[in-house]
Design an enzyme around this catalytic site. Structure first.
Site, PDB file in Angstrom:
ATOM      1  N   SER A  39     -29.252 -16.737 -27.073  1.00 54.15           N
ATOM      2  CA  SER A  39     -29.592 -15.531 -26.301  1.00 54.15           C
ATOM      3  C   SER A  39     -28.672 -15.247 -25.126  1.00 54.15           C
ATOM      4  CB  SER A  39     -31.035 -15.600 -25.816  1.00 54.15           C
ATOM      5  OG  SER A  39     -31.896 -15.285 -26.875  1.00 54.15           O
ATOM      6  N   SER A  88     -31.152 -12.418 -27.082  1.00 48.85           N
ATOM      7  CA  SER A  88     -32.094 -11.559 -26.413  1.00 48.85           C
ATOM      8  C   SER A  88     -31.620 -11.040 -25.054  1.00 48.85           C
ATOM      9  CB  SER A  88     -33.428 -12.278 -26.235  1.00 48.85           C
ATOM     10  OG  SER A  88     -33.281 -13.396 -25.384  1.00 48.85           O
ATOM     11  N   LYS A 121     -32.365 -10.923 -15.877  1.00 48.18           N
ATOM     12  CA  LYS A 121     -33.120 -10.675 -17.116  1.00 48.18           C
ATOM     13  C   LYS A 121     -34.609 -10.591 -16.796  1.00 48.18           C
ATOM     14  CE  LYS A 121     -33.508 -12.653 -21.800  1.00 48.18           C
ATOM     15  NZ  LYS A 121     -33.144 -13.815 -22.647  1.00 48.18           N
TER      16      LYS A 121
END
Lengths: 101, 465
Positions: B175, B151, B76
Site C-alpha cells: 500500500s 491503498s 493518509k
C-alpha cells in the site's frame, strides 16, 4: 488444485452471523460465488507440506512486552473526549443494546 | 518559483535561509490543491483554514528542534488526527472526529509540519486501487484515466501532483510501494515494528507499517528518521535505536540479487526491461548484480490473503456503532467480503487448515529470504508487474490487489523493509523499481536508492496536469 465444493448460501449466512454482518440481498446472492473464488485461490497452500514447520505469528521475535506502570497524561483521553463520537450516551456512559440472557 | 513543487529538502533549506516562509509554502500547496483536486481527488479532507492559521502563527523559538517547521504535510486518512475527521475512506466512520493523534501524526506535528489534509485511500485500506474508497476514486496525475494504485493512492497522487511537500502512507502489503510506483514517486515501507502503529486504524496488525511517500529518496530518509522509533503505545514497536549509519555502505561492491521468479512472464511488456535497465545502471555504479532464486511469490498471495482477511475480520469487529461510527451495514462490499472470508478461515475446524497453515508458510518464506540474504545484500525487482491500470480495473476482480502486489507480498509477510524508486516509463506511465533488504536494513536501502537516484533523472519528471 480446485476446491470443487462451492460455498452454499446457508454457509454464507452462517459466516455472516458469526461476523455480525448484515448482508444485502445482492450480497447474499453474490457472496457464495465470490468467496468460493478466493477460497479456490488460497487452497493452493495445500500444495506445500509444512507439518513440521513452526508458525510465525510475529516477525520481530518480540515476546512479552512490558511497560512501566506510568502514563503520559498529555496523551490520555478525558471522559468527554472518549464519549464524543458515541451516538448515544447516558450520565457519562456509552449506551448499548440490551442483551437478555 | 512554484513553492509547492519543492522537495522536502529544498523546502527545509529555503526556510532556514529565510527565502520564503511556512505561510508561503502552505498557501502554494493549498492553491495547487484547489487547482487540481477536481481532477485528482487525492484528499478526503483539506484543512485550509486551520493550516493557514497555523502557518501564519509560526514562531521560531530559540532552542526548539523542529526540522519541518512550516512544511506542509498530507496524512493518509487512516491515521487518527486530533480534531480532524478520520474516515479511513469508509462510510461507517464518515463523521468520526479523532480525539487523539496517532504516534506518527504526533511526531510529524512535533517536528513542526503543518497538516494540510487527509488523503484518500481504499476504504479501510482494503485494496490496491483507491477505487474502493467510499469517497470516490483518486486519479493518477500522469493520466487521469488511470488509477493511482493503493491503498495509499491519495498520498502518492498528492505528492506526484505537487499538492503537498510530502505525505504519510501505510502499508500492509504494497500500500505504500505500489501507489508510489504507479504515481512515479518514492515510497519507503520500513521494517515491521520500526514505526509505531498506534492510532493507525488497523488492517492486518501483524504486517501494518506506516511510512513516507516523498519526491526523493533523501526526503524519504528525512521523514523516516522523524517517525521511526520505539513507542510505549505500540507493544510491537521495536526497542532498538534508529541509527544514522547502521549499515552505511556504498554501492561499489554491493551484491544485488535479481530474483528470477519476480520477473514474471505475464508482466506487462516493458516493465521487466525497464527494471533490468536499472539493474545495469546499478552495475555501472559498481554493484555486482546476480540472479537468485526465491520461493514462488504466488504462494505468498495465498498466505497474505489468509492472514490479512483473518486479521481484518478480527480488527473490524470493534466497529459496533456504540463508541463511534455507524452500523455494520455501512461497510462497503469489499470490506464485507474480506470480513466474511476472514471469519470463514478463522472458524473452528478451519483455523488449522488456513490461519495456522499460513503462519507456517510464513516461516518458510522468512527462511527463504534469510538464505538468499547470505548471498546478496539487497534484492531488486519491479514493484508491480504492470504500470497503473485503467479506472474501473479493480471492479469484480476479487484478487485485483493481490495480483498487482504479488512482488511485494512476500517481503511484507516477512516484515522486511523495501523502497519503491522511479526507474523509467512505459507508454507514459511510471515504473517503480523495488529494493528489499534484511530486517532493519533501511539505511542500506536508502543509501543504495539514493545513489541510483542521483545517477538518474526519472524523479525530476513531472506529470503534465
Amino acid at each position: 488444485m480446485k476446491n470443487n465444493k462451492k460455498l452454499t448460501s446457508e454457509e454464507v449466512k452462517h459466516v455472516a452471523g458469526l461476523a455480525n454482518l448484515p448482508l444485502s440481498e445482492k450480497e447474499t446472492k453474490d457472496f457464495p460465488e465470490k468467496l468460493s473464488e478466493t477460497i479456490d485461490y488460497i487452497d493452493q497452500l495445500k500444495e506445500i507440506p509444512a507439518e513440521n514447520t513452526p508458525p510465525t505469528y510475529q516477525v520481530t521475535g518480540k515476546t512479552n512486552a512490558w511497560r512501566s506502570d506510568k502514563s503520559d497524561s498529555c496523551r490520555l483521553l478525558s471522559p468527554q473526549e472518549a464519549l464524543a463520537n458515541a451516538k448515544k450516551t447516558h450520565n457519562g456512559f456509552f449506551v448499548t443494546k440490551v442483551k437478555w440472557s | 518559483m512554484e513553492l509547492n513543487k519543492l522537495t522536502l529538502t529544498e523546502a527545509m533549506d529555503g526556510l532556514s535561509e529565510y527565502k520564503f516562509t511556512g505561510r508561503d509554502l502552505v498557501s502554494a500547496c493549498l492553491s495547487r490543491i484547489k487547482e487540481v483536486e477536481p481532477k485528482i481527488n487525492a484528499f478526503i479532507t483539506v484543512t485550509a483554514e486551520a493550516a493557514n492559521k497555523e502557518a501564519s502563527e509560526i514562531q521560531e523559538k530559540p532552542g526548539d528542534i523542529k526540522p519541518f517547521l512550516g512544511v506542509p504535510a498530507a496524512i493518509k486518512d487512516n491515521f487518527n488526527t486530533k480534531g480532524l475527521k478520520t474516515t479511513a475512506a469508509s462510510n461507517i466512520i464518515r463523521d468520526y472526529v479523532a480525539p487523539y493523534d496517532a504516534t506518527v501524526v504526533h511526531k510529524i506535528k512535533e517536528s513542526g509540519a503543518v497538516i494540510i489534509g487527509k488523503t484518500n485511500m481504499d476504504a479501510f485500506a482494503h485494496g490496491s486501487s483507491t477505487e474502493t474508497s467510499d469517497f470516490g476514486p483518486t486519479k493518477n496525475p500522469w493520466n487521469t484515466d488511470y488509477l493511482p494504485g493503493g491503498s495509499s493512492g491519495g498520498s502518492a497522487a498528492a505528492v506526484a501532483a505537487d499538492e503537498t511537500i510530502f505525505a504519510i502512507g501505510s502499508e500492509t502489503a504494497g500500500s505504500i510501494r505500489q501507489p508510489a510506483a504507479w504515481c512515479g514517486v518514492v515510497g519507503l515501507k520500513p521494517t515491521y515494528g520500526r514505526v509505531s502503529r498506534y492510532g493507525l486504524i488497523a488492517m492486518a496488525s501483524s504486517t501494518d507499517s506506516p511510512g513516507p511517500i516523498t519526491k526523493t529518496v533523501a526526503d524519504a530518509r528525512t521523514v523516516y528518521r522523524v517517525i521511526a522509533g520505539f513507542d510505549l503505545f505500540d507493544a510491537t514497536s521495536a526497542d532498538r535505536p534508529v541509527s544514522d549509519s547502521g549499515n552505511l555502505k556504498k554501492i561499489a561492491g554491493l551484491k544485488i540479487g535479481l530474483p528470477k521468479e519476480y520477473f514474471r512472464t505475464e508482466a506487462q511488456p516493458g516493465v521487466n526491461e525497464t527494471v533490468m535497465a536499472a539493474a545495469k545502471k546499478l552495475e555501472s555504479l559498481g554493484a555486482r548484480v546476480l540472479e537468485v532464486s526465491l520461493f514462488d511469490p504466488k504462494y505468498a498471495i495465498s498466505v497474505y490473503t489468509i492472514l490479512q482477511r483473518s486479521e481484518v475480520s478480527s480488527n473490524l469487529a470493534r466497529f459496533d456503532g456504540i463508541r463511534f461510527g455507524g452500523t455494520r451495514d455501512q461497510f462497503n462490499e469489499e470490506n464485507k467480503r474480506r470480513i466474511m472470508l476472514g471469519t470463514y478461515t478463522l472458524q473452528s475446524g478451519y483455523y488449522e487448515a488456513y490461519y495456522q497453515k499460513a503462519q507456517k508458510i510464513r516461516t518458510i518464506i522468512i527462511e527463504d529470504f534469510n538464505r538468499v540474504f547470505e548471498k546478496v545484500d539487497l534484492l531488486l525487482s519491479p514493484v508491480s508487474p504492470t504500470t497503473a491500470q485503467k479506472v474501473g480495473a479493480s471492479a469484480n476482480q476479487a484478487m485485483f490487489g493481490e495480483i498487482s502486489d504479488i512482488l511485494i507480498e512476500p517481503s511484507s509477510i516477512a516484515g522486511l523493509p523495501g523502497i519503491s524508486v522511479p526507474c523509467g516509463f512505459v507508454k507514459g506511465l511510471p515504473v517503480g523499481m523495488q529494493l528489499v533488504g534484511p530486517m532493519w536494513s533501511e539505511n542500506l536501502i536508502l543509501d543504495t536508492a539514493q545513489e541510483y537516484e542521483q545517477a538518474t533523472e526519472w524523479h525530476k519528471q513531472k506529470p503534465n496536469l
